[in-house]
Design an enzyme around this catalytic site. Structure first.
Site, PDB file in Angstrom:
ATOM      1  N   ASN A   8      10.941  21.071  24.729  1.00 27.52           N
ATOM      2  CA  ASN A   8       9.866  20.729  23.796  1.00 27.52           C
ATOM      3  C   ASN A   8       8.782  21.791  23.938  1.00 27.52           C
ATOM      4  O   ASN A   8       8.060  21.809  24.932  1.00 27.52           O
ATOM      5  CB  ASN A   8       9.335  19.329  24.153  1.00 27.52           C
ATOM      6  N   TRP A   9       8.707  22.660  22.957  1.00 29.56           N
ATOM      7  CA  TRP A   9       7.764  23.788  23.061  1.00 29.56           C
ATOM      8  C   TRP A   9       6.323  23.401  22.727  1.00 29.56           C
ATOM      9  O   TRP A   9       5.419  24.211  22.895  1.00 29.56           O
ATOM     10  CB  TRP A   9       8.224  24.938  22.145  1.00 29.56           C
ATOM     11  N   LYS A  10       6.114  22.240  22.193  1.00 31.59           N
ATOM     12  CA  LYS A  10       4.753  21.793  21.828  1.00 31.59           C
ATOM     13  C   LYS A  10       4.071  22.867  20.955  1.00 31.59           C
ATOM     14  O   LYS A  10       4.754  23.536  20.196  1.00 31.59           O
ATOM     15  CB  LYS A  10       3.954  21.449  23.090  1.00 31.59           C
ATOM     16  N   HIS A  94       6.311  10.974  20.947  1.00 30.23           N
ATOM     17  CA  HIS A  94       5.931  11.663  22.189  1.00 30.23           C
ATOM     18  C   HIS A  94       4.562  11.154  22.638  1.00 30.23           C
ATOM     19  O   HIS A  94       3.701  10.862  21.798  1.00 30.23           O
ATOM     20  CB  HIS A  94       5.898  13.178  21.956  1.00 30.23           C
ATOM     21  N   GLU A  96       2.008  12.561  23.687  1.00 30.66           N
ATOM     22  CA  GLU A  96       0.859  13.303  23.146  1.00 30.66           C
ATOM     23  C   GLU A  96       0.557  12.855  21.720  1.00 30.66           C
ATOM     24  O   GLU A  96      -0.597  12.796  21.305  1.00 30.66           O
ATOM     25  CB  GLU A  96       1.130  14.815  23.226  1.00 30.66           C
ATOM     26  N   GLU A 164       9.520   9.353  29.548  1.00 30.87           N
ATOM     27  CA  GLU A 164       8.556  10.343  30.045  1.00 30.87           C
ATOM     28  C   GLU A 164       7.313   9.621  30.556  1.00 30.87           C
ATOM     29  O   GLU A 164       6.425   9.268  29.763  1.00 30.87           O
ATOM     30  CB  GLU A 164       8.154  11.297  28.916  1.00 30.87           C
ATOM     31  N   GLY A 170       3.224  17.460  32.190  1.00 30.87           N
ATOM     32  CA  GLY A 170       2.335  18.621  32.299  1.00 30.87           C
ATOM     33  C   GLY A 170       1.421  18.588  33.496  1.00 30.87           C
ATOM     34  O   GLY A 170       0.478  19.363  33.587  1.00 30.87           O
ATOM     35  N   SER A 210       7.381  17.187  34.008  1.00 28.34           N
ATOM     36  CA  SER A 210       7.362  18.190  35.082  1.00 28.34           C
ATOM     37  C   SER A 210       8.744  18.494  35.657  1.00 28.34           C
ATOM     38  O   SER A 210       8.889  18.722  36.858  1.00 28.34           O
ATOM     39  CB  SER A 210       6.392  17.772  36.190  1.00 28.34           C
ATOM     40  N   GLY A 231       9.084  20.318  28.986  1.00 27.23           N
ATOM     41  CA  GLY A 231       7.973  20.959  28.289  1.00 27.23           C
ATOM     42  C   GLY A 231       7.729  22.355  28.861  1.00 27.23           C
ATOM     43  O   GLY A 231       8.406  23.320  28.511  1.00 27.23           O
ATOM     44  N   GLY A 232       6.779  22.439  29.795  1.00 25.99           N
ATOM     45  CA  GLY A 232       6.340  23.725  30.342  1.00 25.99           C
ATOM     46  C   GLY A 232       7.479  24.653  30.767  1.00 25.99           C
ATOM     47  O   GLY A 232       7.477  25.845  30.426  1.00 25.99           O
TER      48      GLY A 232
HETATM   49  P1  PGA Z   1       6.379  18.905  30.903  1.00 25.14           P
HETATM   50  O1  PGA Z   1       6.426  18.164  29.465  1.00 25.14           O
HETATM   51  O2  PGA Z   1       7.797  19.261  31.261  1.00 25.14           O
HETATM   52  O3  PGA Z   1       5.506  20.087  30.710  1.00 25.14           O
HETATM   53  O4  PGA Z   1       5.819  17.911  31.876  1.00 25.14           O
HETATM   54  C1  PGA Z   1       7.447  17.277  29.129  1.00 25.14           C
HETATM   55  C2  PGA Z   1       7.241  16.750  27.736  1.00 25.14           C
HETATM   56  O5  PGA Z   1       6.089  16.503  27.361  1.00 25.14           O
HETATM   57  O6  PGA Z   1       8.197  16.568  26.967  1.00 25.14           O
END
Ligand code: PGA
Length: 248
Positions: A8-10, A94, A96, A164, A170, A210, A231-232
């Site tokens: 997930n590149w956000k 998600h 966010e 999640e 994050g 994470s 994500g990251g």
């Molecule tokens: P993260 O994000 O790996 O940076 O914790 C995961 C996500 O939000 O899908």
């Protein structure tokens, strides 16, 4: 059995940066991919990255879709539009989106229906906050998100669920393999109460929060973890592939 690896590149990677990622990724993976790999770029970078990956087996999806098919909804993208561009999957709900854009379980429910109508596999994200975990209501929260999110939907194929925990996204703080496995177990045992057991038994549950090359092996060895939503660590080819090594 191989695990699903989803990135997930956000709000990261411009079209050019996305294309550079694809080139580097393809150079570093000479063999065909062993696990199912999905990338969720920004809507604006979708075409450049999916074209750059054209000859590979990677699937692509949007990070969000509108709750409407079309109309006067400035700034939105529809399920049908994403399908037309070649999306196979879509992230829905998600944390966010829930936190920053006030997305509700009802919105999630509507988006899942639109995804299915457009033959997209919804990747439905759920998870508890730190406060909810400390109050010991994690399972209740997950069940409520699933109940309201899936209510009344007739599935003819299996969606994907991503667990999640909000406190692990994050933050560098990862759920222990036992915490993640137990949440996944709760999700898997509850799904047959909501949808046909035939479909429920096919649902893959991904862990997100994470995930890194260093913790993917132990997490991926858990019985109820069927893959990762990253994500990251999905933003760099090396770390994304480093997690992928534990998915085969
Ligand atoms: P993260 O994000 O790996 O940076 O914790 C995961 C996500 O939000 O899908």
């Amino acid at each position: 059995m191989s695990l699903i690896l989803a990135g997930n590149w956000k709000l990261n990677k411009s079209p050019k940066e996305a294309e550079a990622f694809a080139k580097e990724f393809l150079q570093k993976t000479s063999q065909s991919l062993q696990s199912q790999t999905l990338i969720f770029p920004s809507a604006i970078s979708f075409v450049s990255v999916s074209e750059a990956f054209e000859s590979s087996s990677i699937g692509f999806g949007f990070q969000n879709i509108a709750t409407q098919d079309s109309g006067a909804y400035t700034g939105e993208n529809s399920a049908a539009m994403s399908k037309e561009l070649g999306a196979t999957h879509v992230l829905i709900g998600h944390s966010e989106r829930r936190k920053l854009y006030a997305e509700t379980n009802k919105d999630v429910n509507e988006k899942i229906q639109l995804a299915l109508k457009n033959y997209l596999v919804p990747v439905i994200c759920i998870g508890e906050t730190l406060e909810e975990r400390q109050k010991n209501i994690t399972n209740d929260v997950l069940k409520r998100q699933l109940k309201e999110g899936l209510e009344g939907i007739q599935f003819t194929s299996a969606p994907i669920i991503a667990y999640e925990p909000v406190w692990a996204i994050g933050t560098g703080e990862v759920a222990t393999p036992e915490q993640a496995n137990s949440a996944h177990e709760c999700i898997k045992s509850y799904l047959p109460e909501l949808i046909s057991s035939e479909i429920a038994n096919k649902i893959k549950v991904l862990y997100g929060g994470s995930v890194k090359p260093a913790n993917a092996k132990e997490l991926g060895a858990q019985k109820n973890i069927d893959g990762f939503l990253v994500g990251g660590a999905s933003l760099k080819v090396e770390s994304f592939l480093g997690i992928g090594e534990h998915c085969v």
